[in-house]
Design a protein around this motif. Structure first.
Motif, PDB file in Angstrom:
ATOM      1  N   GLY A 176       0.804  -1.207   0.000  1.00 51.94           N
ATOM      2  CA  GLY A 176       0.000   0.000   0.000  1.00 51.94           C
ATOM      3  C   GLY A 176       0.841   1.261   0.000  1.00 51.94           C
ATOM      4  N   LEU A 177       1.928   1.248   0.768  1.00 53.02           N
ATOM      5  CA  LEU A 177       2.813   2.414   0.796  1.00 53.02           C
ATOM      6  C   LEU A 177       3.531   2.596  -0.534  1.00 53.02           C
ATOM      7  CD1 LEU A 177       4.296   2.085   4.390  1.00 53.02           C
ATOM      8  CD2 LEU A 177       2.822   3.922   3.538  1.00 53.02           C
ATOM      9  N   ASP A 178       3.896   1.501  -1.190  1.00 46.52           N
ATOM     10  CA  ASP A 178       4.513   1.613  -2.518  1.00 46.52           C
ATOM     11  C   ASP A 178       3.572   2.293  -3.498  1.00 46.52           C
ATOM     12  OD1 ASP A 178       6.971   0.495  -1.911  1.00 46.52           O
ATOM     13  OD2 ASP A 178       6.400  -1.531  -2.499  1.00 46.52           O
ATOM     14  N   TYR A 179       2.276   2.039  -3.357  1.00 49.65           N
ATOM     15  CA  TYR A 179       1.292   2.685  -4.226  1.00 49.65           C
ATOM     16  C   TYR A 179       1.091   4.152  -3.837  1.00 49.65           C
ATOM     17  CZ  TYR A 179      -3.259   4.066  -6.042  1.00 49.65           C
ATOM     18  OH  TYR A 179      -4.278   4.747  -6.653  1.00 49.65           O
ATOM     19  N   ALA A 180       0.943   4.410  -2.555  1.00 58.66           N
ATOM     20  CA  ALA A 180       0.584   5.750  -2.104  1.00 58.66           C
ATOM     21  C   ALA A 180       1.756   6.724  -2.127  1.00 58.66           C
ATOM     22  CB  ALA A 180      -0.011   5.677  -0.698  1.00 58.66           C
ATOM     23  N   PHE A 181       2.939   6.234  -1.764  1.00 66.39           N
ATOM     24  CA  PHE A 181       4.108   7.111  -1.631  1.00 66.39           C
ATOM     25  C   PHE A 181       5.320   6.496  -2.350  1.00 66.39           C
ATOM     26  CE2 PHE A 181       1.478   7.869   2.143  1.00 66.39           C
ATOM     27  CZ  PHE A 181       1.335   9.245   2.104  1.00 66.39           C
ATOM     28  N   PRO A 182       5.246   6.329  -3.661  1.00 64.69           N
ATOM     29  CA  PRO A 182       6.333   5.629  -4.369  1.00 64.69           C
ATOM     30  C   PRO A 182       7.680   6.333  -4.248  1.00 64.69           C
ATOM     31  CG  PRO A 182       4.814   6.650  -5.930  1.00 64.69           C
ATOM     32  CD  PRO A 182       4.164   6.717  -4.589  1.00 64.69           C
ATOM     33  N   ARG A 183       7.704   7.655  -4.320  1.00 67.17           N
ATOM     34  CA  ARG A 183       8.983   8.360  -4.217  1.00 67.17           C
ATOM     35  C   ARG A 183       9.549   8.262  -2.803  1.00 67.17           C
ATOM     36  NH1 ARG A 183       6.112  12.277  -7.410  1.00 67.17           N
ATOM     37  NH2 ARG A 183       5.864  13.658  -5.611  1.00 67.17           N
ATOM     38  N   ALA A 184       8.709   8.456  -1.820  1.00 60.49           N
ATOM     39  CA  ALA A 184       9.166   8.363  -0.434  1.00 60.49           C
ATOM     40  C   ALA A 184       9.662   6.955  -0.116  1.00 60.49           C
ATOM     41  CB  ALA A 184       8.051   8.761   0.519  1.00 60.49           C
ATOM     42  N   MET A 185       8.950   5.938  -0.602  1.00 66.92           N
ATOM     43  CA  MET A 185       9.346   4.564  -0.310  1.00 66.92           C
ATOM     44  C   MET A 185      10.640   4.198  -1.021  1.00 66.92           C
ATOM     45  SD  MET A 185       7.440   3.262   1.954  1.00 66.92           S
ATOM     46  CE  MET A 185       7.746   1.495   1.801  1.00 66.92           C
ATOM     47  N   GLN A 186      10.846   4.734  -2.205  1.00 64.92           N
ATOM     48  CA  GLN A 186      12.105   4.472  -2.898  1.00 64.92           C
ATOM     49  C   GLN A 186      13.290   4.979  -2.073  1.00 64.92           C
ATOM     50  OE1 GLN A 186      12.407   6.266  -6.783  1.00 64.92           O
ATOM     51  NE2 GLN A 186      13.982   4.833  -7.442  1.00 64.92           N
ATOM     52  N   ARG A 187      13.112   6.128  -1.434  1.00 65.58           N
ATOM     53  CA  ARG A 187      14.184   6.658  -0.592  1.00 65.58           C
ATOM     54  C   ARG A 187      14.339   5.836   0.691  1.00 65.58           C
ATOM     55  NH1 ARG A 187      11.796  11.434  -2.617  1.00 65.58           N
ATOM     56  NH2 ARG A 187      10.428  11.630  -0.805  1.00 65.58           N
ATOM     57  N   LEU A 188      13.244   5.392   1.271  1.00 64.02           N
ATOM     58  CA  LEU A 188      13.294   4.691   2.550  1.00 64.02           C
ATOM     59  C   LEU A 188      13.824   3.261   2.418  1.00 64.02           C
ATOM     60  CD1 LEU A 188       9.911   5.782   4.188  1.00 64.02           C
ATOM     61  CD2 LEU A 188      12.196   6.291   5.043  1.00 64.02           C
ATOM     62  N   LYS A 189      13.592   2.617   1.290  1.00 60.33           N
ATOM     63  CA  LYS A 189      13.857   1.184   1.187  1.00 60.33           C
ATOM     64  C   LYS A 189      15.333   0.823   1.306  1.00 60.33           C
ATOM     65  CE  LYS A 189       9.817  -0.655  -1.163  1.00 60.33           C
ATOM     66  NZ  LYS A 189       9.294  -1.336  -2.372  1.00 60.33           N
ATOM     67  N   SER A 190      16.225   1.767   1.074  1.00 58.55           N
ATOM     68  CA  SER A 190      17.648   1.459   1.265  1.00 58.55           C
ATOM     69  C   SER A 190      17.952   1.102   2.708  1.00 58.55           C
ATOM     70  CB  SER A 190      18.510   2.652   0.825  1.00 58.55           C
ATOM     71  OG  SER A 190      18.247   3.781   1.645  1.00 58.55           O
ATOM     72  N   GLU A 191      17.081   1.553   3.632  1.00 57.75           N
ATOM     73  CA  GLU A 191      17.243   1.249   5.055  1.00 57.75           C
ATOM     74  C   GLU A 191      16.348   0.094   5.502  1.00 57.75           C
ATOM     75  OE1 GLU A 191      19.530   2.837   6.844  1.00 57.75           O
ATOM     76  OE2 GLU A 191      20.052   4.048   5.076  1.00 57.75           O
ATOM     77  N   LEU A 192      15.637  -0.513   4.567  1.00 55.25           N
ATOM     78  CA  LEU A 192      14.650  -1.541   4.915  1.00 55.25           C
ATOM     79  C   LEU A 192      14.831  -2.803   4.068  1.00 55.25           C
ATOM     80  CD1 LEU A 192      11.547   0.855   4.929  1.00 55.25           C
ATOM     81  CD2 LEU A 192      12.850   0.102   6.949  1.00 55.25           C
ATOM     82  N   PRO A 193      16.012  -3.370   4.001  1.00 54.68           N
ATOM     83  CA  PRO A 193      16.206  -4.526   3.116  1.00 54.68           C
ATOM     84  C   PRO A 193      15.401  -5.750   3.522  1.00 54.68           C
ATOM     85  CG  PRO A 193      18.121  -4.199   4.528  1.00 54.68           C
ATOM     86  CD  PRO A 193      17.248  -2.992   4.703  1.00 54.68           C
ATOM     87  N   LEU A 194      15.190  -5.954   4.809  1.00 56.54           N
ATOM     88  CA  LEU A 194      14.458  -7.140   5.255  1.00 56.54           C
ATOM     89  C   LEU A 194      12.961  -7.003   4.963  1.00 56.54           C
ATOM     90  CD1 LEU A 194      16.282  -7.849   8.647  1.00 56.54           C
ATOM     91  CD2 LEU A 194      16.696  -8.880   6.396  1.00 56.54           C
ATOM     92  N   LEU A 195      12.411  -5.825   5.204  1.00 57.65           N
ATOM     93  CA  LEU A 195      11.004  -5.610   4.869  1.00 57.65           C
ATOM     94  C   LEU A 195      10.775  -5.716   3.368  1.00 57.65           C
ATOM     95  CD1 LEU A 195       9.826  -2.660   7.164  1.00 57.65           C
ATOM     96  CD2 LEU A 195       8.793  -4.937   7.015  1.00 57.65           C
ATOM     97  N   ASP A 196      11.713  -5.190   2.594  1.00 55.17           N
ATOM     98  CA  ASP A 196      11.604  -5.264   1.140  1.00 55.17           C
ATOM     99  C   ASP A 196      11.626  -6.721   0.682  1.00 55.17           C
ATOM    100  OD1 ASP A 196      11.355  -4.130  -1.396  1.00 55.17           O
ATOM    101  OD2 ASP A 196      13.513  -4.056  -1.692  1.00 55.17           O
ATOM    102  N   ALA A 197      12.516  -7.512   1.260  1.00 54.91           N
ATOM    103  CA  ALA A 197      12.591  -8.933   0.901  1.00 54.91           C
ATOM    104  C   ALA A 197      11.347  -9.687   1.344  1.00 54.91           C
ATOM    105  CB  ALA A 197      13.844  -9.555   1.522  1.00 54.91           C
ATOM    106  N   LEU A 198      10.840  -9.374   2.533  1.00 52.44           N
ATOM    107  CA  LEU A 198       9.618 -10.021   3.014  1.00 52.44           C
ATOM    108  C   LEU A 198       8.465  -9.778   2.057  1.00 52.44           C
ATOM    109  CD1 LEU A 198       7.907 -11.416   5.266  1.00 52.44           C
ATOM    110  CD2 LEU A 198       7.538  -9.136   6.204  1.00 52.44           C
TER     111      LEU A 198
END
Length: 236
Positions: A176-198
């Motif tokens: 849902g966050l990828d849909y709602a805030f794609p630019r913000a999530m792109q910046r945040l995901k570098s700090e969230l590798p485990l959530l991204d993999a999950l």
């Protein structure tokens, strides 16, 4: 047991957290309002049905039980669907994590409706810009960083050292966050590798993959919790 899920038609909303658990487990369930229309929900909300009185959808009917609130429903479904730990401490921790997901979902909703749910987004656009800026810069890093640590403490792959309804809910949150805030999530995901993999691992589970490819999985849209307004997504 056949379960009856009651949630508004036309949106994923909070009902999707329940739907993902039922789909992942291959449970026998009826998505009642999608078959009968939203009027099927009204008798329960008006108290014209036996059982507990729900405040709002989603709610689940299981035999004579009527259970409302996402976290409460998932706590009930977890053991019979084999989506919760066997130990009491594990089930309590799962419920704690789900309640924390409930908290951030409420804040995401309020980013586009910060004044009142009864008002249109256009009636609170300036307030939404301020609220979404705080969400992007402060609240999402805090909540998602917490869940990243949860995954790390439990081996990296699952929130609870085993697949559970919490993993499914984290998938829905991230999607849902990828849909709602794609630019913000792109910046945040570098700090969230485990959530991204999950998120990727859950999407690849056979029953979830089949569900996501089916018409039962509605697309995100501008009527649900997760809404994409480019002006709320921060700088390019």
């Amino acid at each position: 047991m056949q379960y009856a899920l009651y949630y508004w038609t036309g949106i994923q909303g909070r009902g999707e957290f329940i739907r993902l658990a039922l789909e992942d487990a291959g449970a026998d369930y009826d998505d009642v309002a999608r078959r009968e229309g939203d009027d099927a929900i009204t008798p329960f909300l008006e108290g014209r049905h036996a059982g507990a009185l729900p405040f709002a959808p989603p709610f689940l009917k299981a035999g004579r039980l009527v259970i409302a609130q996402v976290a409460e429903i998932l706590q009930y479904l977890g053991p019979p669907l084999e989506l919760a730990p066997e130990s009491e401490s594990g089930r309590l921790y799962a419920h704690q994590l789900q309640l924390t997901i409930t908290d951030i979902v409420a804040e995401i909703h309020d980013s586009h409706h910060p004044v009142a749910s009864s008002l249109y987004y256009e009636d609170q656009r300036s307030e939404a810009r301020r609220r979404s800026k705080d969400l992007r810069e402060n609240r999402l890093p805090k909540f998602l960083g917490y869940f990243e640590r949860v995954l790390e403490r439990n081996g990296g792959r699952h929130a609870l050292r085993q697949h559970s309804y919490v993993d499914l809910s984290l998938f829905q949150l991230m999607s849902g966050l990828d849909y709602a805030f794609p630019r913000a999530m792109q910046r945040l995901k570098s700090e969230l590798p485990l959530l991204d993999a999950l998120t990727r691992h859950v999407a690849e589970r056979p029953r979830i993959a089949a569900y996501l490819a089916s018409p039962r999985r509605l697309t995100f849209n501008q009527n649900g919790i997760f809404r994409h307004y480019p002006e709320l997504d921060g700088p390019t």
